[in-house]
Design a protein around this motif. Structure first.
Motif, PDB file in Angstrom:
ATOM      1  N   LYS A   1       8.173   6.408   2.040  1.00 43.92           N
ATOM      2  CA  LYS A   1       9.582   6.191   2.679  1.00 43.92           C
ATOM      3  C   LYS A   1       9.498   5.606   4.180  1.00 43.92           C
ATOM      4  CE  LYS A   1      14.135   8.147   3.093  1.00 43.92           C
ATOM      5  NZ  LYS A   1      15.074   9.244   2.913  1.00 43.92           N
TER       6      LYS A   1
ATOM      7  N   THR B   1       2.485   0.731   1.036  1.00 46.56           N
ATOM      8  CA  THR B   1       1.492  -0.052   1.907  1.00 46.56           C
ATOM      9  C   THR B   1       0.056   0.466   1.224  1.00 46.56           C
ATOM     10  OG1 THR B   1       1.341   1.939   3.356  1.00 46.56           O
ATOM     11  CG2 THR B   1       2.770   0.113   3.824  1.00 46.56           C
TER      12      THR B   1
ATOM     13  N   ARG C   1       9.349   1.664   8.704  1.00 47.37           N
ATOM     14  CA  ARG C   1       8.575   0.940   9.802  1.00 47.37           C
ATOM     15  C   ARG C   1       8.494  -0.438   9.458  1.00 47.37           C
ATOM     16  NH1 ARG C   1       5.938   5.996   9.334  1.00 47.37           N
ATOM     17  NH2 ARG C   1       4.246   5.077   7.751  1.00 47.37           N
TER      18      ARG C   1
ATOM     19  N   ALA D   1       6.828   4.390   5.722  1.00 46.66           N
ATOM     20  CA  ALA D   1       6.181   3.327   5.830  1.00 46.66           C
ATOM     21  C   ALA D   1       7.317   1.830   5.559  1.00 46.66           C
ATOM     22  CB  ALA D   1       5.098   2.873   4.993  1.00 46.66           C
ATOM     23  N   SER D   2       8.202   2.252   4.641  1.00 46.60           N
ATOM     24  CA  SER D   2       8.935   1.192   4.313  1.00 46.60           C
ATOM     25  C   SER D   2      10.178   1.071   5.398  1.00 46.60           C
ATOM     26  CB  SER D   2       9.926   1.525   2.871  1.00 46.60           C
ATOM     27  OG  SER D   2      10.791   2.567   3.129  1.00 46.60           O
TER      28      SER D   2
ATOM     29  N   GLU E   1      -2.145   1.878   2.933  1.00 48.40           N
ATOM     30  CA  GLU E   1      -2.665   3.197   3.318  1.00 48.40           C
ATOM     31  C   GLU E   1      -2.042   4.234   2.325  1.00 48.40           C
ATOM     32  OE1 GLU E   1      -0.994   4.301   6.878  1.00 48.40           O
ATOM     33  OE2 GLU E   1      -2.509   5.930   7.279  1.00 48.40           O
TER      34      GLU E   1
ATOM     35  N   ALA F   1      10.109   2.764  -2.113  1.00 46.55           N
ATOM     36  CA  ALA F   1      10.567   1.294  -2.294  1.00 46.55           C
ATOM     37  C   ALA F   1       9.134   0.456  -1.992  1.00 46.55           C
ATOM     38  CB  ALA F   1      11.337   0.971  -0.847  1.00 46.55           C
TER      39      ALA F   1
END
Lengths: 813, 222
Positions: B35, B83, B40, B37-38, B85, B78
């Motif tokens: 979450k 990503t 960012r 990362a989405s 990572e 999402a």
């Protein structure tokens, strides 16, 4: 020697049988000489023409295409009215100059038209101005600008919106180096600071005073008889006939209350007494739907409404010329506020402003007397700007990056010219820049993160269209509460109520809202559905943040007023009426002199009460009470119940407290103040709440907008959650520190608290041990009772207590 | 906190999971990996670390002899959050836990694309039966069986006096459906409005306790 433009204006005045005031002429002269400045004059004395006609004269003498004047108004609701009053002289003069609106309501088509054919002047809000700065080529828009006028500057400057305006003005000066900036203001304490904030540290501003002397009458409706122990709200119904009489005496009247809940209650009670006023009595507060509010505003303007019960929602706003009297229910809490409200009446030439205060309990009569004394002596609260908020700076950087982009060093120098950021350190600047570029230290290694990007030419820009779009949708510093729409099952919207109030209701519960009794049906999609009912019994929603503390100026005036009364100087009808109560207070305990600090120790079935009377306002007392409780519990195992009002606070404990030795140990010492306060309150929860505003302004969260699509909705997150995530994964984030600082400064008024401690430690301590609650402690006690028990029983319990005390008081006389 | 649910003994755990001891099965809902990362990727500066912390928290929940983990939807947040990572962190975690994992897809999973190769997760249909329980993401009751679900991120509001009020994650038990609180470290909760026939068990992180459902109890709590 008058210029052709001045001659046109002078003869226009002459035609109307008028002559410009000296201060108006002075401002036109100064404007012609290229000066900036601040116009300070009472409401309704021609400030608008003073500021407006300078640029108009200039346009006659030296016509120039394009946008010449920006007129910034703090309220979107004011913009249309302002546009009209700027257009009026142009029309009468037959000048082919156009004034247009530019607010959040302006359609895309209108904006495109404005870009193609720029009007002579635009009336706009700080938010819409920032939006214009986020266009790709602001130079093309503002290149011909000659003057910015900021209306109601006193209202803007002490908020984050004021800081936003300062930054925007600095930006405009970068485009137009010799830009003239004029502020318009009616009530202002420290004029020089206000003027400097307006033009920035590099500029100079002249201060032009117009009329301060519009006559203001401050009187009051006083109760005919008084019980000796009036508790908060007790006067309520007793005062209604007096208020109705005052409304009847006036042609059109604004009835100000201090909270939205009070407005609902008073509206209902006046109607109960005067059912025939249904339809000509209006209700206006910030939680009502905009259409409802606009209808009421129009009703006052056209003289169709007899009276409107309102809150600070009508402190500013359109010119209500029919209003000839203002009623202030409850303590005015501050001198500037009272004057501002008084100024809403008597807009007709030659008419006086009249405000009639209505005390809701006995000691508010001191507030009224003190506020009048201060107003007459010209002692008005100073306004201070907000200093260096990094959230507003972060938003500004992204705004400029969305627009033409910026060179870091240039923009740093420009930001430093504002008064708010004049002491901005390079490291704070670097942190903020880093924050909008990389998301701060913790995101250094995250290539997927993108907001502001440094291009090869070294300029910072926002390249991603979605990010730019979302930023434009989010510009602004006003954070709306988590509120739910209230709507009739039939369809029409009534307004909004805080979710926490609704969460306690069950289907079938009745409450009063927008002046109407309604029944709660159900909640769907963040909307509470209600239906009409006939019964008027029911709760009134409580909106948070409604309780304003006394200003420190008024607190000081109240202490002085009591000091006079103590010496038998009863200088006003209010104080004369209060005399028997003060006498009883003196006999049972003491009335503190200005240099004295009174503490009362009372024992009751409830336990051991300590009442402290610093007279410093509710917020300071909340902080002081928590601080004292915390410090005492350091060396004594004890649990306190805390209560406070604007005059003092109570600590209630089961075991007795040796208060003398606590004071000797430094109970009121200002040493270690910051850490002690943070420890004594649930400061984490408070900071979390403060973080809501900061996160929104700095662009950490995206609030969304009507009609946004699903993928945008996935980005919504509660700021409370974000606060936890930052605390855990990025505890060094400076916005977290800002949240803590704002809690200390804004919610706890730390500097005022420190000043209060210093004053208290220098005061002479008066410790009394009355046998029963005194007139001064009783309102505090009752406030606490009301919070702990349900409504019906409170009234009974309080009445019983009053009867007991009355008996005690009369048997002693 | 142990109690009976649909005739089975279950344990409501402070971490927001539901343990079914006789079957060595653990239920969990709304994990929302990726979450942060989405967010960012959309230019919202959320600090990293929440996905890893969520997986570590899940490892701790699995310690007590759990053999089967049933996820009631929203394992991933999402598509943009998956990503390299985050996927790497997840697969590395998966290789360290030897339990069987079942997933009922949630609305977020459906928009997150295929599970990463090597996830070793069995996706079961909405409403799948396990003993007396029916597995769903969205808490809609079914004709037969007791539904276990997530989706709502339920929280219970505790309003104290003064300026204090907070919402804490909770289990929400209605006659036909039990809703689990959200598990992910980057998930919040939204206030529920239980009716009087419901039960609410709040989780404080270190303990679970049932709160009495009545308005008086709510306002006098704290």
């Amino acid at each position: 020697m008058k210029t052709p433009g001045e001659q046109v204006i002078e003869s226009w005045f002459a035609k109307g049988g008028w002559e410009p005031f000296d201060f108006q002429r002075e401002i036109w002269q100064r404007y012609r000489d290229g000066e900036s400045g601040l116009v300070h004059s009472a409401t309704g004395t021609g400030k608008t023409l003073a500021a407006w006609l300078g640029p108009v004269i200039d346009a006659i003498d030296h016509p120039q295409d394009g946008l010449n004047v920006l007129w910034i108004t703090p309220l979107r609701a004011l913009a249309a009215d302002t546009t009209e009053s700027l257009l009026r002289p142009l029309r009468e003069l037959g000048l082919p100059l156009d004034v247009q609106l530019r607010t959040g309501d302006t359609t895309t088509a209108q904006r495109a038209k404005q870009a193609k054919h720029q009007p002579f002047a635009l009336v706009t809000t700080p938010e819409s101005l920032c939006l214009m700065l986020s266009q790709k080529d602001p130079q093309a828009v503002f290149g011909n600008l000659r003057c910015v006028v900021v209306d109601e500057w006193h209202e803007l400057m002490s908020s984050k919106r004021g800081v936003q305006t300062e930054l925007a003005l600095a930006r405009l000066r970068a485009y137009v180096p010799n830009l003239r900036t004029w502020g318009v203001s009616a009530t202002l304490g420290n004029l020089s600071a206000a003027a400097e904030t307006l033009v920035g540290t590099g500029g100079t501003a002249s201060i032009v005073k117009g009329f301060s002397g519009k006559e203001i009458i401050i009187d009051s409706v006083l109760p005919e008889s008084m019980r000796r122990f009036p508790w908060a709200g007790h006067f309520g119904t007793q005062m209604i006939p007096g208020v109705i009489k005052a409304i009847e005496e006036s042609e059109s009247c604004l009835v100000f209350t201090n909270t939205r809940a009070m407005a609902e209650i008073w509206f209902q009670q006046i109607l109960d007494e005067k059912p025939e006023w249904k339809g000509v009595l209006g209700l206006h507060h910030g939680s009502l739907d905009r259409e409802v509010r606009e209808a009421v505003e129009m009703g006052i303007k056209l003289g169709k409404l007899r009276a409107v019960v309102c809150t600070s929602s009508l402190d500013l706003g359109v010119d209500f010329s029919p209003v000839d009297r203002v009623i202030q229910v409850g303590s005015p809490k501050g001198v500037a506020r009272l004057l501002q409200r008084a100024g809403r009446s008597g807009h007709r030439p030659g008419a006086a402003s009249r405000v009639t205060c209505v005390p809701t309990h006995a000691f508010e009569m001191v507030d009224i007397a003190a506020a009048r004394e201060s107003a007459m002596a010209g002692k008005v609260e100073a306004r201070e700007g907000v200093m260096r908020p990094l959230d507003v700076l972060a938003q500004h950087l992204v705004t400029i990056a969305v627009g033409p982009g910026f060179d870091a060093e240039e923009l740093y120098r420009e930001v430093k010219t504002t008064r708010s950021y004049r002491d901005l350190t390079l490291s704070d600047w670097d942190w903020t820049l880093d924050f909008v570029v990389r998301g701060g230290e913790s995101l250094r290694a995250y290539p997927e993160y993108r907001r502001v990007v440094r291009g090869e030419d070294g300029r910072y820009r926002v390249e991603d269209k979605d990010i730019a779009h979302r930023h434009r949708m989010s510009i602004g510093t006003i954070v709306s509460d988590a509120a739910m729409t209230v709507r009739y099952l039939g369809g029409s919207v009534l307004g909004t109520v805080e979710e926490s109030f609704l969460s306690r209701l069950k289907p079938g519960d009745k409450f009063i809202f927008a002046g109407r009794p309604v029944q709660f049906a159900h909640i769907k999609d963040m909307t509470a559905y209600v239906k009409k009912v006939s019964s008027v019994q029911g709760a009134v929603p409580r909106w948070s943040g409604g309780r304003l503390p006394l200003s420190s100026e008024l607190s000081q005036a109240i202490r002085e007023e009591l000091d006079h009364a103590r010496n038998g100087e009863l200088r006003s009808p209010e104080m004369q009426l209060l005399a028997p109560i003060l006498e009883l207070q003196a006999r049972w305990s003491a009335v503190p002199a200005e240099n004295e600090f009174l503490i009362e120790r009372v024992e009751s079935r409830e336990g051991h009460h300590l009442f402290f009377y610093p007279f410093e306002g509710r917020l300071v007392h909340e902080g002081l009470a928590a601080l004292c409780a915390h410090r005492i519990s350091q060396h004594q195992k004890v649990t306190f119940t805390i209560a406070c009002n604007d005059y003092g606070f109570e600590l209630l404990s089961v075991t007795p407290i040796d208060i003398e030795s606590e004071i000797e140990r430094g109970l009121f010492s200002s040493r270690n103040l910051g850490p002690d306060i943070l420890e004594s309150l649930n400061s984490v929860e408070m900071a979390k709440r403060q973080f809501r505003e900061i996160a929104r302004i700095a662009g950490l969260v995206f609030q969304g907008y009507p009609g946004m699509n699903k993928s945008a909705r996935q980005l919504q997150v509660s700021t409370g959650l974000l606060f936890d995530v930052f605390n855990r994964f990025d505890p060094e984030n400076m916005l977290l520190q800002q949240a803590q600082r704002e809690v200390l400064e804004r919610q706890l008024e730390q500097s005022r608290l420190a000043a209060a401690l210093t004053r208290l430690s220098e005061s002479e301590l008066i410790l009394t041990a009355p046998e029963r609650p005194t007139p001064m402690s009783f309102p505090i006690l009752v406030d606490r009772l009301r919070e702990t028990v349900t409504n019906e029983t409170t009234a009974d319990r309080i009445n019983r207590l009053v009867d007991e005390l009355e008996l005690a008081a009369s048997s002693l006389t | 906190m142990r109690t009976q649910l649909a005739g089975e003994e279950v344990e409501f755990r402070p971490d927001g999971t539901l343990l079914w001891p006789s079957e060595s099965t653990l239920f969990v809902a709304d994990i929302h990996l990726g979450k942060g990362a989405s967010f960012r990727s959309k230019g919202l500066p959320v600090p990293p670390g929440s996905t890893l912390a969520t997986l570590e928290k899940l490892s701790l929940s699995l310690d007590s002899g759990v053999q089967r983990l049933i996820i009631l939807g929203d394992l991933w947040h999402a598509r943009q959050g998956k990503t390299a990572e985050a996927v790497e962190q997840f697969l590395s975690w998966r290789s360290r836990v030897s339990v069987e994992i079942l997933l009922v897809e949630g609305n977020h999973d459906r928009k997150s694309g295929q599970l990463p190769v090597g996830s070793d997760i069995l996706t079961v249909p909405d409403g799948a039966t396990v003993g007396p329980f029916r597995l769903r993401h969205e808490p809609e009751p079914m004709d037969e069986g007791h539904v276990l679900a997530g989706h709502l991120h339920p929280g219970y509001g505790l309003d104290g006096r003064g300026r204090q009020s907070m919402t804490v994650p909770c289990f929400w038990i209605t006659p036909g459906v039990t809703v689990l609180p959200s598990f992910g470290t980057f998930t919040g909760c939204s206030r529920i409005r239980p009716s009087e026939s419901d039960r609410v068990i709040v989780t404080t992180g270190s303990e679970c306790r049932e709160v009495p459902i009545s308005r008086l109890a709510e306002s006098s709590f704290c």
